[in-house]
Design a protein around this motif. Structure first.
Motif, PDB file in Angstrom:
ATOM      1  N   ILE A 114       0.843  -1.203   0.000  1.00  0.00           N
ATOM      2  CA  ILE A 114       0.000   0.000   0.000  1.00  0.00           C
ATOM      3  C   ILE A 114       0.874   1.249   0.000  1.00  0.00           C
ATOM      4  O   ILE A 114       0.599   2.229  -0.713  1.00  0.00           O
ATOM      5  CB  ILE A 114      -0.955  -0.026   1.200  1.00  0.00           C
ATOM      6  CG1 ILE A 114      -2.011  -1.124   1.012  1.00  0.00           C
ATOM      7  CG2 ILE A 114      -1.638   1.334   1.388  1.00  0.00           C
ATOM      8  CD1 ILE A 114      -2.889  -1.351   2.222  1.00  0.00           C
ATOM      9  N   GLU A 115       1.951   1.234   0.800  1.00  0.00           N
ATOM     10  CA  GLU A 115       2.874   2.369   0.810  1.00  0.00           C
ATOM     11  C   GLU A 115       3.504   2.542  -0.580  1.00  0.00           C
ATOM     12  O   GLU A 115       3.657   3.671  -1.073  1.00  0.00           O
ATOM     13  CB  GLU A 115       3.972   2.156   1.858  1.00  0.00           C
ATOM     14  CG  GLU A 115       3.472   2.087   3.294  1.00  0.00           C
ATOM     15  CD  GLU A 115       2.973   3.428   3.793  1.00  0.00           C
ATOM     16  OE1 GLU A 115       3.150   4.441   3.086  1.00  0.00           O
ATOM     17  OE2 GLU A 115       2.411   3.476   4.895  1.00  0.00           O
ATOM     18  N   TYR A 116       3.872   1.438  -1.207  1.00  0.00           N
ATOM     19  CA  TYR A 116       4.473   1.497  -2.545  1.00  0.00           C
ATOM     20  C   TYR A 116       3.489   2.090  -3.562  1.00  0.00           C
ATOM     21  O   TYR A 116       3.842   2.944  -4.373  1.00  0.00           O
ATOM     22  CB  TYR A 116       4.905   0.094  -2.982  1.00  0.00           C
ATOM     23  CG  TYR A 116       5.637   0.055  -4.300  1.00  0.00           C
ATOM     24  CD1 TYR A 116       7.017   0.156  -4.351  1.00  0.00           C
ATOM     25  CD2 TYR A 116       4.935  -0.084  -5.502  1.00  0.00           C
ATOM     26  CE1 TYR A 116       7.701   0.118  -5.568  1.00  0.00           C
ATOM     27  CE2 TYR A 116       5.601  -0.118  -6.721  1.00  0.00           C
ATOM     28  CZ  TYR A 116       6.975  -0.013  -6.746  1.00  0.00           C
ATOM     29  OH  TYR A 116       7.637  -0.037  -7.946  1.00  0.00           O
ATOM     30  N   ARG A 117       2.246   1.627  -3.515  1.00  0.00           N
ATOM     31  CA  ARG A 117       1.236   2.114  -4.452  1.00  0.00           C
ATOM     32  C   ARG A 117       0.937   3.594  -4.234  1.00  0.00           C
ATOM     33  O   ARG A 117       0.573   4.307  -5.177  1.00  0.00           O
ATOM     34  CB  ARG A 117      -0.045   1.298  -4.310  1.00  0.00           C
ATOM     35  CG  ARG A 117       0.070  -0.128  -4.838  1.00  0.00           C
ATOM     36  CD  ARG A 117      -1.116  -0.969  -4.433  1.00  0.00           C
ATOM     37  NE  ARG A 117      -0.961  -2.339  -4.903  1.00  0.00           N
ATOM     38  CZ  ARG A 117      -1.700  -2.892  -5.875  1.00  0.00           C
ATOM     39  NH1 ARG A 117      -2.626  -2.178  -6.489  1.00  0.00           N
ATOM     40  NH2 ARG A 117      -1.511  -4.127  -6.233  1.00  0.00           N
ATOM     41  N   ASN A 118       1.079   4.044  -3.007  1.00  0.00           N
ATOM     42  CA  ASN A 118       0.843   5.463  -2.700  1.00  0.00           C
ATOM     43  C   ASN A 118       2.068   6.337  -2.967  1.00  0.00           C
ATOM     44  O   ASN A 118       2.033   7.540  -2.731  1.00  0.00           O
ATOM     45  CB  ASN A 118       0.408   5.626  -1.242  1.00  0.00           C
ATOM     46  CG  ASN A 118      -1.006   5.125  -1.005  1.00  0.00           C
ATOM     47  OD1 ASN A 118      -1.837   5.110  -1.924  1.00  0.00           O
ATOM     48  ND2 ASN A 118      -1.294   4.711   0.227  1.00  0.00           N
ATOM     49  N   GLY A 119       3.165   5.726  -3.426  1.00  0.00           N
ATOM     50  CA  GLY A 119       4.363   6.490  -3.740  1.00  0.00           C
ATOM     51  C   GLY A 119       5.248   6.784  -2.548  1.00  0.00           C
ATOM     52  O   GLY A 119       6.207   7.551  -2.669  1.00  0.00           O
ATOM     53  N   ASN A 120       4.950   6.146  -1.399  1.00  0.00           N
ATOM     54  CA  ASN A 120       5.777   6.336  -0.196  1.00  0.00           C
ATOM     55  C   ASN A 120       6.890   5.280  -0.195  1.00  0.00           C
ATOM     56  O   ASN A 120       6.877   4.331   0.592  1.00  0.00           O
ATOM     57  CB  ASN A 120       4.914   6.224   1.068  1.00  0.00           C
ATOM     58  CG  ASN A 120       3.788   7.234   1.079  1.00  0.00           C
ATOM     59  OD1 ASN A 120       3.947   8.361   0.594  1.00  0.00           O
ATOM     60  ND2 ASN A 120       2.643   6.846   1.619  1.00  0.00           N
ATOM     61  N   TYR A 121       7.859   5.443  -1.084  1.00  0.00           N
ATOM     62  CA  TYR A 121       8.832   4.391  -1.336  1.00  0.00           C
ATOM     63  C   TYR A 121       9.763   4.142  -0.150  1.00  0.00           C
ATOM     64  O   TYR A 121      10.137   2.999   0.109  1.00  0.00           O
ATOM     65  CB  TYR A 121       9.640   4.723  -2.587  1.00  0.00           C
ATOM     66  CG  TYR A 121       8.776   4.858  -3.821  1.00  0.00           C
ATOM     67  CD1 TYR A 121       8.033   3.775  -4.287  1.00  0.00           C
ATOM     68  CD2 TYR A 121       8.686   6.063  -4.509  1.00  0.00           C
ATOM     69  CE1 TYR A 121       7.234   3.886  -5.415  1.00  0.00           C
ATOM     70  CE2 TYR A 121       7.880   6.190  -5.639  1.00  0.00           C
ATOM     71  CZ  TYR A 121       7.149   5.097  -6.075  1.00  0.00           C
ATOM     72  OH  TYR A 121       6.348   5.211  -7.175  1.00  0.00           O
ATOM     73  N   GLN A 122      10.125   5.190   0.559  1.00  0.00           N
ATOM     74  CA  GLN A 122      11.023   5.002   1.697  1.00  0.00           C
ATOM     75  C   GLN A 122      10.355   4.169   2.790  1.00  0.00           C
ATOM     76  O   GLN A 122      10.955   3.248   3.344  1.00  0.00           O
ATOM     77  CB  GLN A 122      11.452   6.358   2.263  1.00  0.00           C
ATOM     78  CG  GLN A 122      12.565   6.259   3.305  1.00  0.00           C
ATOM     79  CD  GLN A 122      13.844   5.675   2.729  1.00  0.00           C
ATOM     80  OE1 GLN A 122      14.380   6.157   1.726  1.00  0.00           O
ATOM     81  NE2 GLN A 122      14.352   4.623   3.350  1.00  0.00           N
TER      82      GLN A 122
END
Length: 290
Positions: free
Chosen positions: A202-210
Motif C-alpha cells: 500500500i505504501e508502494y502504491r501510494n508512492g511512499n517508497y522510503q
C-alpha cells in the motif's frame, strides 16, 4: 361421651366429602401438566435429532468445499512451478502473468477465509442451540453467562478477509488499519507475513517508497519463510530504484535471484536488471596484473 364421638365422626366424614372433589381436581391438573411436559420433552428430542442431522449434513458439505479449495490451491502451485520453468527457459517477460497468478493466490486465500468464517458461524449456531436447550443458570448480563468482550478483535480469518477485500477494492486506508490490527492481534499466524507485505505494498502504491522499503524489510526479517518473502524483496528492489538508489536496488534484485532462483519474482528481477543494463550476478573483479 358417645354423643361427642358421633359428632366428631360426622364432622370428619363431612370434611372428607367436602375436600375430596378439590383434591381430585388438583391431582387431575398435575397429571395433565406432567403429560404436557413429557410431550414438550419428546418434541424437543425430535427437534434435537433433526437439527443434529442437518448440522451434520452442512458440516459434510463444508468439508467437501474446503477439500476442493485445497485441491485448487495445490493445482495453482503446480501451475506456478510449471510457469516458472517454462518462462525461465524462454526468457520472456512474466510481469503480467505473475500478477495474474498472484491474483489467483489472493482469491484462494479469500475463499479459505470465507470457508473458515462459515465454519465458525456454524459452530456458533450449534453452540447457541445447545445453550437454548440447556437448563438456564443465570440471566443475560449476569455472572455465568459467556459474553463477547467489548473491544475484542474479530476472528483472524474474518479480519484478514475484510482487509484483503478492501485492499483489492483500493480502499487503502481501511485496508491499512485492518492489516495493522491483524498483525497486532495475530502476529504468529501463517497470514501475518502476508498482512505485513500488503501494508508495504500500500505504501508502494501510494508512492511512499522510503516507508515501503522499511515495511518490506519487516517481511524479510520477521517472516523470511513466508510465501510473500520473494515478492517483498522484489518490490523492495523496485522501491530503491524509484528512490534513485540504483546500486542498492541492483544489489537487492541480485540477492533475490540468488535466494529464489526458480521463482517468478527472480525472472522479473532478471528482466528488470536487463532493462537497466546490469547483469543478474555481480561481475567478479578481474585479477590484477603484475
Amino acid at each position: 361421651m358417645k354423643t361427642t364421638l358421633h359428632r366428631f365422626s360426622a364432622i370428619a366424614v363431612g370434611l372428607a366429602l367436602f375436600l375430596s372433589p378439590a383434591a381430585f381436581g388438583a391431582n387431575k391438573d398435575m397429571v395433565a401438566l406432567q403429560t404436557q411436559v413429557q410431550q414438550l420433552s419428546d418434541q424437543l428430542a425430535r427437534l434435537q435429532q433433526s437439527t443434529d442431522e442437518r448440522f451434520g449434513a452442512m458440516r459434510g458439505l463444508l468439508e467437501q468445499n474446503t477439500d476442493t479449495i485445497n485441491r485448487v490451491a495445490n493445482s495453482l502451485d503446480a501451475i506456478s512451478h510449471s510457469l516458472q520453468t517454462s518462462t525461465a527457459d524462454q526468457g520472456g517477460k512474466v510481469d503480467q502473468v505473475s500478477a495474474q497468478v498472484q491474483s489467483l493466490h489472493d482469491s484462494v486465500d479469500e475463499l479459505k477465509a470465507r470457508m473458515a468464517k462459515v465454519s465458525k458461524q456454524l459452530d456458533d449456531m450449534q453452540a447457541a442451540l445447545q445453550n437454548v436447550q440447556a437448563p438456564p443458570n443465570g440471566q443475560p448480563g449476569q455472572p455465568g453467562q459467556p459474553q463477547q468482550p467489548q473491544g475484542a478483535a474479530p476472528p483472524p480469518d474474518v479480519l484478514y478477509n475484510q482487509a484483503l477485500s478492501d485492499y483489492n477494492g483500493a480502499k487503502y486506508n481501511l485496508a491499512t488499519q485492518e492489516f495493522g490490527d491483524y498483525i497486532k492481534y495475530y502476529a504468529n499466524t501463517d497470514l501475518a507475513g502476508n498482512a505485513q507485505y500488503y501494508l508495504a505494498d500500500i505504501e508502494y502504491r501510494n508512492g511512499n517508497y522510503q516507508q515501503a522499503v522499511q515495511d518490506y524489510d519487516k517481511v524479510l526479517e520477521q517472516y523470511p519463510s513466508g510465501n510473500k518473502a520473494a515478492a517483498a524483496q522484489l518490490k523492495k528492489g523496485y522501491a530503491l530504484l524509484q528512490l534513485d538508489q540504483r546500486p542498492a536496488g541492483i544489489r537487492e534484485l541480485r540477492s533475490l535471484i540468488a535466494r529464489y532462483p526458480k521463482s517468478i519474482e527472480a525472472q522479473q528481477a532478471r528482466d528488470r536488471l536487463q532493462s537497466l543494463g546490469a547483469t543478474a550476478t555481480a561481475s567478479k573483479p578481474s585479477p590484477s596484473r603484475r
